[in-house]
Design an enzyme around this catalytic site. Sequence first.
Site, PDB file in Angstrom:
ATOM      1  N   HIS A   1       8.312 -15.817   5.617  1.00 25.74           N
ATOM      2  CA  HIS A   1       8.052 -14.379   5.676  1.00 25.74           C
ATOM      3  C   HIS A   1       6.788 -14.065   6.466  1.00 25.74           C
ATOM      4  CE1 HIS A   1      11.124 -13.946   2.664  1.00 25.74           C
ATOM      5  NE2 HIS A   1      10.463 -14.726   1.820  1.00 25.74           N
TER       6      HIS A   1
ATOM      7  N   HIS B   1       0.751  -9.309   7.920  1.00 25.75           N
ATOM      8  CA  HIS B   1       1.971  -8.522   8.146  1.00 25.75           C
ATOM      9  C   HIS B   1       1.902  -7.962   9.564  1.00 25.75           C
ATOM     10  CE1 HIS B   1       3.042  -8.507   3.811  1.00 25.75           C
ATOM     11  NE2 HIS B   1       1.727  -8.617   3.666  1.00 25.75           N
TER      12      HIS B   1
ATOM     13  N   HIS C   1      -2.730 -13.824   4.158  1.00 29.10           N
ATOM     14  CA  HIS C   1      -1.533 -13.850   5.005  1.00 29.10           C
ATOM     15  C   HIS C   1      -1.546 -12.560   5.803  1.00 29.10           C
ATOM     16  CE1 HIS C   1      -0.461 -11.660   1.327  1.00 29.10           C
ATOM     17  NE2 HIS C   1       0.197 -10.874   2.179  1.00 29.10           N
TER      18      HIS C   1
ATOM     19  N   HIS D   1      -3.882  -9.571   4.362  1.00 30.94           N
ATOM     20  CA  HIS D   1      -4.094  -9.420   2.920  1.00 30.94           C
ATOM     21  C   HIS D   1      -4.800 -10.637   2.355  1.00 30.94           C
ATOM     22  CE1 HIS D   1      -0.531  -6.416   2.658  1.00 30.94           C
ATOM     23  NE2 HIS D   1      -1.672  -5.827   2.986  1.00 30.94           N
TER      24      HIS D   1
ATOM     25  N   THR E   1       3.423  -6.261  -2.309  1.00 31.97           N
ATOM     26  CA  THR E   1       4.266  -5.547  -1.335  1.00 31.97           C
ATOM     27  C   THR E   1       5.529  -6.319  -0.997  1.00 31.97           C
ATOM     28  OG1 THR E   1       3.203  -6.491   0.622  1.00 31.97           O
ATOM     29  CG2 THR E   1       2.204  -4.485  -0.312  1.00 31.97           C
ATOM     30  N   THR E   2       5.704  -7.503  -1.593  1.00 31.82           N
ATOM     31  CA  THR E   2       6.946  -8.269  -1.417  1.00 31.82           C
ATOM     32  C   THR E   2       7.532  -8.544  -2.802  1.00 31.82           C
ATOM     33  OG1 THR E   2       5.931 -10.459  -1.583  1.00 31.82           O
ATOM     34  CG2 THR E   2       5.994  -9.449   0.599  1.00 31.82           C
TER      35      THR E   2
ATOM     36  N   GLU F   1       0.983  -2.459   6.672  1.00 34.52           N
ATOM     37  CA  GLU F   1       1.758  -1.977   5.530  1.00 34.52           C
ATOM     38  C   GLU F   1       1.192  -0.641   5.068  1.00 34.52           C
ATOM     39  OE1 GLU F   1       2.370  -5.510   2.811  1.00 34.52           O
ATOM     40  OE2 GLU F   1       4.332  -5.108   3.732  1.00 34.52           O
TER      41      GLU F   1
HETATM   42  S1  BO1 Z   1       0.868  -8.890  -1.012  1.00 38.95           S
HETATM   43  O1  BO1 Z   1      -0.495  -9.164  -0.669  1.00 38.95           O
HETATM   44  O2  BO1 Z   1       1.072  -7.705  -1.821  1.00 38.95           O
HETATM   45  N1  BO1 Z   1       1.721  -8.748   0.321  1.00 38.95           N
HETATM   46  C1  BO1 Z   1       1.428 -10.247  -1.917  1.00 38.95           C
HETATM   47  C2  BO1 Z   1       2.764 -10.414  -2.135  1.00 38.95           C
HETATM   48  C3  BO1 Z   1       3.209 -11.511  -2.855  1.00 38.95           C
HETATM   49  C4  BO1 Z   1       2.301 -12.436  -3.328  1.00 38.95           C
HETATM   50  C5  BO1 Z   1       0.952 -12.248  -3.102  1.00 38.95           C
HETATM   51  C6  BO1 Z   1       0.516 -11.159  -2.401  1.00 38.95           C
HETATM   52  N2  BO1 Z   1       2.658 -13.567  -3.972  1.00 38.95           N
HETATM   53  C7  BO1 Z   1       3.846 -13.778  -4.654  1.00 38.95           C
HETATM   54  C8  BO1 Z   1       4.403 -15.138  -4.315  1.00 38.95           C
HETATM   55  C9  BO1 Z   1       5.657 -15.349  -5.096  1.00 38.95           C
HETATM   56  C10 BO1 Z   1       5.366 -15.160  -6.555  1.00 38.95           C
HETATM   57  C11 BO1 Z   1       4.650 -13.865  -6.810  1.00 38.95           C
HETATM   58  C12 BO1 Z   1       4.231 -13.756  -8.245  1.00 38.95           C
HETATM   59  O3  BO1 Z   1       3.530 -13.756  -5.990  1.00 38.95           O
HETATM   60  O4  BO1 Z   1       4.704 -15.180  -2.941  1.00 38.95           O
HETATM   61  O5  BO1 Z   1       6.126 -16.640  -4.881  1.00 38.95           O
HETATM   62  O6  BO1 Z   1       6.583 -15.121  -7.280  1.00 38.95           O
HETATM   63  O7  BO1 Z   1       3.466 -14.839  -8.619  1.00 38.95           O
HETATM   64 ZN    ZN Z   2       0.724  -8.973   2.007  1.00 40.83          ZN
END
Ligand code: BO1
Ligand code: ZN
Length: 261
Positions: A62, A92, A90, A115, A199-200, A102
């Site tokens: 991703h 976006h 990471h 982020h 956000t994912t 985002e």
């Molecule tokens: S974000 O910064 O909002 N884009 C973001 C989105 C997802 C995660 C961290 C920051 N992490 C996710 C992991 C998943 C896991 C989930 C809950 O956190 O990618 O594998 O299930 O722990």
């Molecule tokens: Zn993010």
Amino acid sequence: SHNWNYSNLSDWGRIYPSANGLNQSPIDIITSIAEFDETLKSNEFNFSFDLNCFIEIKNNGHTFMVSGVSDSSNVVGGPLPAQYKFVQFHMHWGLNEATGSEHLVDGSSFAGEIHFVYWNCEKYKSFEEAAKSSTHDGLAVFGVFVILGAENNEFNKLVSVMDNVKLANHTTFVSRPLEIIKLFPDNLNKYWTYLGSLTTPPCTECALWTVFCDPIQMSIKQLYRIKHLYNCSELSHCTESKRIRKNHRLPCELNGRRVLK
Ligand code: BO1
Ligand code: ZN
């Protein structure tokens, strides 16, 4: 967890119910409704990064994710109710230079958004536990807008090994010490903060968001190197259509949440 993508954004809620919640991220930050908070400004952020820790980059299909677990990489201050430990950052991006971030500011998007993800190590025992919380104090995520401009020297340390992780699920290491703080804007006192979500998927509403007002710059060449990553783990299957061309969620409703500045 690879059962979602950015061409079926509206389907996320069917598999991940949190995505239908009222406190989702990202949002369009309407600057005129952000409320000035006196106490925030008297409490500056204090970011610490362990320069000597082992930094790994992974293409998770991703985005590229940079992690470096160290007890001494943490942050306090600003709107944070506790000390938070660094876990990963990471990025976006979007189909063109006008899209990719985002968060939006007064309806405008930027070429990208980085982020920086932290978890509350005073209240929770692990990142996983903190990321399950629905009280918005589990994670702290810092958003930094990326605009196109000058080449970014610190970001080059990542770009120079990005070809090692062209394929999904590949990892590599950053050999030169990465000064993560140099990927933040100079002015850490100008930001918006609000309560939101990942956000994912699973889009858990576990995050206290801080979005810095000032963007950082990178060159178009550097952005292109990122946009060449594949969401495919088999080289023989990696056609042009398998590139990670966009990975930004669209802005969600504010639903009466307050945005502080
Ligand atoms: S974000 O910064 O909002 N884009 C973001 C989105 C997802 C995660 C961290 C920051 N992490 C996710 C992991 C998943 C896991 C989930 C809950 O956190 O990618 O594998 O299930 O722990
Ligand atoms: Zn993010």
